[in-house]
Design a protein around this motif. Structure first.
Motif, mmCIF file in Angstrom:
data_model
loop_
_atom_site.group_PDB
_atom_site.id
_atom_site.type_symbol
_atom_site.label_atom_id
_atom_site.label_comp_id
_atom_site.label_asym_id
_atom_site.label_seq_id
_atom_site.Cartn_x
_atom_site.Cartn_y
_atom_site.Cartn_z
ATOM 1 N N ARG A 1 11.107 -0.557 -2.151
ATOM 2 C CA ARG A 1 10.049 -1.441 -1.624
ATOM 3 C C ARG A 1 10.385 -2.910 -1.897
ATOM 4 O O ARG A 1 10.198 -3.772 -1.044
ATOM 5 C CB ARG A 1 8.713 -1.058 -2.264
ATOM 6 C CG ARG A 1 7.528 -1.743 -1.643
ATOM 7 C CD ARG A 1 6.211 -1.245 -2.233
ATOM 8 N NE ARG A 1 6.015 0.161 -1.928
ATOM 9 C CZ ARG A 1 5.979 1.141 -2.840
ATOM 10 N NH1 ARG A 1 6.124 0.882 -4.116
ATOM 11 N NH2 ARG A 1 5.800 2.385 -2.465
ATOM 12 N N MET A 2 10.917 -3.192 -3.090
ATOM 13 C CA MET A 2 11.297 -4.571 -3.416
ATOM 14 C C MET A 2 12.405 -5.057 -2.486
ATOM 15 O O MET A 2 12.376 -6.206 -2.030
ATOM 16 C CB MET A 2 11.733 -4.664 -4.880
ATOM 17 C CG MET A 2 10.576 -4.565 -5.850
ATOM 18 S SD MET A 2 11.061 -4.485 -7.595
ATOM 19 C CE MET A 2 12.295 -5.733 -7.737
ATOM 20 N N LEU A 3 13.373 -4.208 -2.207
ATOM 21 C CA LEU A 3 14.452 -4.576 -1.298
ATOM 22 C C LEU A 3 13.897 -4.853 0.100
ATOM 23 O O LEU A 3 14.264 -5.845 0.741
ATOM 24 C CB LEU A 3 15.511 -3.478 -1.240
ATOM 25 C CG LEU A 3 16.666 -3.722 -0.272
ATOM 26 C CD1 LEU A 3 17.427 -4.993 -0.636
ATOM 27 C CD2 LEU A 3 17.602 -2.531 -0.256
ATOM 28 N N ALA A 4 12.999 -4.012 0.575
ATOM 29 C CA ALA A 4 12.404 -4.213 1.896
ATOM 30 C C ALA A 4 11.630 -5.528 1.954
ATOM 31 O O ALA A 4 11.688 -6.244 2.952
ATOM 32 C CB ALA A 4 11.493 -3.039 2.248
ATOM 33 N N ARG A 5 10.936 -5.876 0.884
ATOM 34 C CA ARG A 5 10.195 -7.146 0.860
ATOM 35 C C ARG A 5 11.152 -8.339 0.931
ATOM 36 O O ARG A 5 10.856 -9.338 1.580
ATOM 37 C CB ARG A 5 9.320 -7.230 -0.381
ATOM 38 C CG ARG A 5 8.104 -6.307 -0.334
ATOM 39 C CD ARG A 5 7.286 -6.400 -1.611
ATOM 40 N NE ARG A 5 6.669 -7.698 -1.783
ATOM 41 C CZ ARG A 5 5.536 -8.080 -1.207
ATOM 42 N NH1 ARG A 5 4.899 -7.251 -0.409
ATOM 43 N NH2 ARG A 5 5.048 -9.274 -1.422
ATOM 44 N N LYS A 6 12.307 -8.227 0.285
ATOM 45 C CA LYS A 6 13.297 -9.305 0.337
ATOM 46 C C LYS A 6 13.872 -9.443 1.744
ATOM 47 O O LYS A 6 14.091 -10.552 2.224
ATOM 48 C CB LYS A 6 14.397 -9.077 -0.692
ATOM 49 C CG LYS A 6 13.893 -9.294 -2.088
ATOM 50 C CD LYS A 6 14.949 -9.089 -3.126
ATOM 51 C CE LYS A 6 14.289 -9.249 -4.481
ATOM 52 N NZ LYS A 6 15.186 -9.499 -5.548
ATOM 53 N N ARG A 7 14.102 -8.318 2.403
ATOM 54 C CA ARG A 7 14.596 -8.368 3.792
ATOM 55 C C ARG A 7 13.538 -8.996 4.698
ATOM 56 O O ARG A 7 13.868 -9.762 5.594
ATOM 57 C CB ARG A 7 14.918 -6.969 4.294
ATOM 58 C CG ARG A 7 15.960 -6.254 3.520
ATOM 59 C CD ARG A 7 17.339 -6.635 3.937
ATOM 60 N NE ARG A 7 18.273 -5.668 3.368
ATOM 61 C CZ ARG A 7 19.559 -5.792 3.424
ATOM 62 N NH1 ARG A 7 20.102 -6.816 4.031
ATOM 63 N NH2 ARG A 7 20.334 -4.876 2.885
ATOM 64 N N TYR B 1 10.925 11.372 -3.311
ATOM 65 C CA TYR B 1 11.021 11.159 -4.749
ATOM 66 C C TYR B 1 9.863 10.362 -5.337
ATOM 67 O O TYR B 1 9.459 10.605 -6.459
ATOM 68 C CB TYR B 1 12.341 10.454 -5.102
ATOM 69 C CG TYR B 1 13.548 11.203 -4.627
ATOM 70 C CD1 TYR B 1 13.978 12.339 -5.296
ATOM 71 C CD2 TYR B 1 14.248 10.796 -3.497
ATOM 72 C CE1 TYR B 1 15.099 13.045 -4.854
ATOM 73 C CE2 TYR B 1 15.354 11.494 -3.052
ATOM 74 C CZ TYR B 1 15.771 12.611 -3.732
ATOM 75 O OH TYR B 1 16.862 13.309 -3.295
ATOM 76 N N GLY B 2 9.396 9.353 -4.616
ATOM 77 C CA GLY B 2 8.304 8.511 -5.127
ATOM 78 C C GLY B 2 8.703 7.743 -6.371
ATOM 79 O O GLY B 2 9.876 7.537 -6.656
ATOM 80 N N GLY B 3 7.725 7.306 -7.096
ATOM 81 C CA GLY B 3 7.942 6.664 -8.390
ATOM 82 C C GLY B 3 8.770 5.407 -8.358
ATOM 83 O O GLY B 3 8.691 4.589 -7.448
ATOM 84 N N ALA C 1 0.820 -1.213 0.000
ATOM 85 C CA ALA C 1 0.000 0.000 0.000
ATOM 86 C C ALA C 1 0.855 1.266 0.000
ATOM 87 O O ALA C 1 0.319 2.372 -0.028
ATOM 88 C CB ALA C 1 -0.921 -0.003 1.212
ATOM 89 N N GLY C 2 2.164 1.110 0.048
ATOM 90 C CA GLY C 2 3.047 2.269 0.045
ATOM 91 C C GLY C 2 3.112 2.986 1.384
ATOM 92 O O GLY C 2 3.404 4.172 1.448
ATOM 93 N N GLU C 3 2.863 2.257 2.471
ATOM 94 C CA GLU C 3 2.853 2.861 3.806
ATOM 95 C C GLU C 3 4.093 2.427 4.581
ATOM 96 O O GLU C 3 4.018 1.707 5.574
ATOM 97 C CB GLU C 3 1.579 2.470 4.528
ATOM 98 C CG GLU C 3 0.351 2.921 3.777
ATOM 99 C CD GLU C 3 -0.814 3.187 4.679
ATOM 100 O OE1 GLU C 3 -0.592 3.482 5.872
ATOM 101 O OE2 GLU C 3 -1.930 3.117 4.194
ATOM 102 N N ALA C 4 5.244 2.898 4.123
ATOM 103 C CA ALA C 4 6.514 2.492 4.718
ATOM 104 C C ALA C 4 6.633 2.931 6.172
ATOM 105 O O ALA C 4 7.179 2.195 6.998
ATOM 106 C CB ALA C 4 7.675 3.048 3.908
ATOM 107 N N SER C 5 6.121 4.092 6.513
ATOM 108 C CA SER C 5 6.225 4.574 7.897
ATOM 109 C C SER C 5 5.469 3.669 8.854
ATOM 110 O O SER C 5 5.962 3.346 9.939
ATOM 111 C CB SER C 5 5.682 6.003 8.009
ATOM 112 O OG SER C 5 6.468 6.874 7.258
ATOM 113 N N ARG C 6 4.287 3.238 8.463
ATOM 114 C CA ARG C 6 3.514 2.323 9.314
ATOM 115 C C ARG C 6 4.170 0.945 9.368
ATOM 116 O O ARG C 6 4.178 0.296 10.416
ATOM 117 C CB ARG C 6 2.077 2.206 8.819
ATOM 118 C CG ARG C 6 1.281 3.461 9.135
ATOM 119 C CD ARG C 6 -0.190 3.338 8.843
ATOM 120 N NE ARG C 6 -0.798 2.202 9.494
ATOM 121 C CZ ARG C 6 -1.848 1.541 8.995
ATOM 122 N NH1 ARG C 6 -2.394 1.908 7.856
ATOM 123 N NH2 ARG C 6 -2.367 0.517 9.642
ATOM 124 N N ALA C 7 4.733 0.495 8.232
ATOM 125 C CA ALA C 7 5.434 -0.790 8.218
ATOM 126 C C ALA C 7 6.628 -0.743 9.164
ATOM 127 O O ALA C 7 6.899 -1.705 9.885
ATOM 128 C CB ALA C 7 5.883 -1.134 6.796
#
Length: 90
Positions: free
Chosen positions: A67-73, A58-60, A13-19
């Motif tokens: 986000r992909m890197l965070a999912r791999k971690r 920056y977004g985009g 959902a693009g909510e990195a702060s909540r994650a």
């Protein structure tokens, strides 16, 4: 392992702060564990902090790569985490 699904949904959902907040709560649920697991969680916290900044600034496509890197971690933590009941804290 409900917490991992919740963190993944926040990333999608693009909510990195909540994650990031959820991952910090996750650390307390594991208690003392292996140095490898602690390092993996630390890496994820750094990645989520970076993702949050990049997404805001920056977004985009750059945010998507972070986000992909965070999912791999997160996947690494799933594999290293003890097979205990880990619940969503929020």
């Amino acid at each position: 392992m409900q917490i991992f699904d919740h963190i993944e949904a926040l990333l999608d959902a693009g909510e990195a702060s909540r994650a990031l907040k959820e991952v910090r709560a996750l650390v307390h649920q594991f208690g003392p564990g292996s140095n490898v697991l602690a390092g993996a969680v630390g890496d994820l916290i750094i990645d989520l902090s970076t993702l949050s900044f990049v997404a805001d600034a920056y977004g985009g496509r750059i945010a998507e790569a972070a986000r992909m890197l965070a999912r791999k971690r997160l996947l690494k933590i799933k594999l290293l985490a003890p097979r205990q009941s880990v619940e969503v804290v929020s």
